[in-house]
Design a protein around this motif. Structure first.
Motif: not given
Length: 320
Positions: A40, A66, A130, A160, A162
Motif C-alpha cells: 500500500a 486493495n 479495498g 482504508q 488504499v
C-alpha cells in the motif's frame, strides 16, 4: 443526496460481485491487470490509467482496488450520455495522475458486470475500494460535481489505507497512455465541452444545431434529451423537488420535474409510471406536454430498454 446532480453524499452501499468472479490468490489478479503485487502506498505499474473491464477478467480490478482505488463506468458506445461522461472521466483520470484507475465496461458485451453494478441507466458509475464495490451515480453530471464524488472516493480509500498510485509502465512520469479516438463531429464536441463546464444551455444549442444539420442524427437527439434533463434539474435539491410535487399533486410541472429526478437517479419505471398515470387526467395541452416529455425520457433511458418499450406501448394505448 442533498442536491442534484451528485454531491459528496452520493456514496451508496456496496453491490454484490461475489457471484460474478472467482477471486484468485492475492497478487495473481493484479498481474492479470498488468500490475505487479505491491505494498500500500507504493507505485503500481499499469499499461494505462484507463483500462477496459470485462466479465471474464474483472477479478483483476477487485484485487487492484486493495492498492489503488478503481472507478468503474458502465456504458455503451452507441449511447451519447456514455460518451459525454467518458470524456469527463478520462479528463479527471489524467488530472489525478494515477490516484485512481478508470475501468470502462461496455454494458451489452458484459451483462454480468452491468447487472452486478445495477446499471439500470447508462452510464452508471461505481467505485471499488479495498475489494468493496460502492455505487456512485447514474447519468451525466458537470465535471465539478463528478470531481467532488471522486474526492469522496479518495477520502474513503485513504481511510482504508488504499493509497497506492498507478503509473503507466514504460511511460515518462505523469504521462498517460490512452487509445487515440476518432474526433467528434464539431457540434457534438462543442456540446461535450459545454457539459464538462456545466453550461447546459450552450450544450442544448449545439445539439439543436447538429439536429438542424442532420435530423437523422440519433446521437444528437439522445444527447439533447439528456442535457435538457440536466438543465431542468440544475440548482434544485431532491427535497425541494419532491416536497413541491407533494404540495401540488394536481399541477403538471412539479410532477414532470419529479419524473426527471426519478429517471436521473435510475428509477426509470417510477418516472414513466408517474407520468402515464397522470396522463388521462389532463386536458389536451397537458397530454401533449406529457407525451413530449416522455419521448425525451425514452431517449435518455435508451429506446431499446425493455422498460421504455413497455412504457411506449402503454402511452400508445392511452393515445388511441
Amino acid at each position: 443526496m442533498s442536491s442534484v446532480p451528485p454531491s459528496a453524499a452520493s456514496l451508496r452501499g456496496a453491490v454484490d460481485l461475489s457471484s460474478l468472479v472467482n477471486r484468485p490468490a492475492p497478487g495473481a489478479a493484479a498481474a492479470q491487470a498488468g500490475a505487479a503485487p505491491t505494498a500500500a502506498g507504493a507505485p503500481v505499474p499499469l499499461p494505462s490509467l484507463v483500462i477496459e473491464g470485462t466479465d471474464a477478467a474483472f477479478s483483476a480490478f477487485i484485487e487492484l482496488s486493495n492498492t489503488v482505488p478503481v472507478v468503474v463506468v458502465v456504458g455503451a458506445s452507441y449511447n451519447e450520455p456514455s460518451g459525454q461522461l467518458d470524456t469527463i472521466l478520462r479528463g479527471l483520470t489524467a488530472e489525478y495522475a494515477g490516484r485512481f484507475v478508470l475501468v470502462t465496461v461496455e454494458a451489452d458485451a458484459n451483462p454480468q458486470l452491468a447487472q452486478a453494478f445495477q446499471a439500470q441507466t447508462l452510464p452508471t458509475v461505481a467505485a471499488v475500494v479495498g475489494g468493496r464495490p460502492i455505487g456512485l451515480f447514474a447519468g451525466v453530471h458537470p465535471v465539478e460535481q463528478v470531481r467532488d464524488v471522486i474526492e469522496q472516493v479518495l477520502e474513503l480509500a485513504a481511510q482504508q489505507g488504499v493509497t497506492g498510485t498507478a503509473v503507466v509502465d514504460g511511460a515518462p512520469e505523469g504521462e498517460q497512455s490512452e487509445p487515440v479516438e476518432a474526433p467528434l463531429p464539431p457540434h457534438h464536441a462543442e456540446a461535450y465541452d459545454a457539459i464538462a463546464r456545466g453550461d447546459f444551455d450552450e450544450a442544448i444549442r449545439e445539439y439543436e444545431l447538429a439536429i438542424k444539420q442532420d435530423p437523422r442524427d440519433s446521437l444528437a437527439v439522445a444527447g439533447l434529451a439528456q442535457v435538457s434533463l440536466l438543465a431542468r434539474l440544475k440548482d434544485k435539491t431532491q427535497a425541494e423537488i419532491r416536497n413541491n410535487a407533494a404540495a401540488r399533486p394536481t399541477e403538471l410541472e412539479p410532477q414532470l420535474l419529479v419524473a426527471d429526478l426519478d429517471l436521473s437517479g435510475g428509477h426509470v419505471e417510477d418516472a414513466f409510471d408517474r407520468l402515464l398515470t397522470l396522463f388521462p387526467t389532463l386536458d389536451q395541452d397537458g397530454k401533449n406536454t406529457v407525451r413530449a416529455r416522455l419521448i425525451e425520457l425514452f431517449e435518455v433511458a435508451g429506446i431499446d430498454d425493455p422498460r421504455v418499450v413497455k412504457a411506449r406501448a402503454r402511452l400508445t394505448g392511452l393515445l388511441y
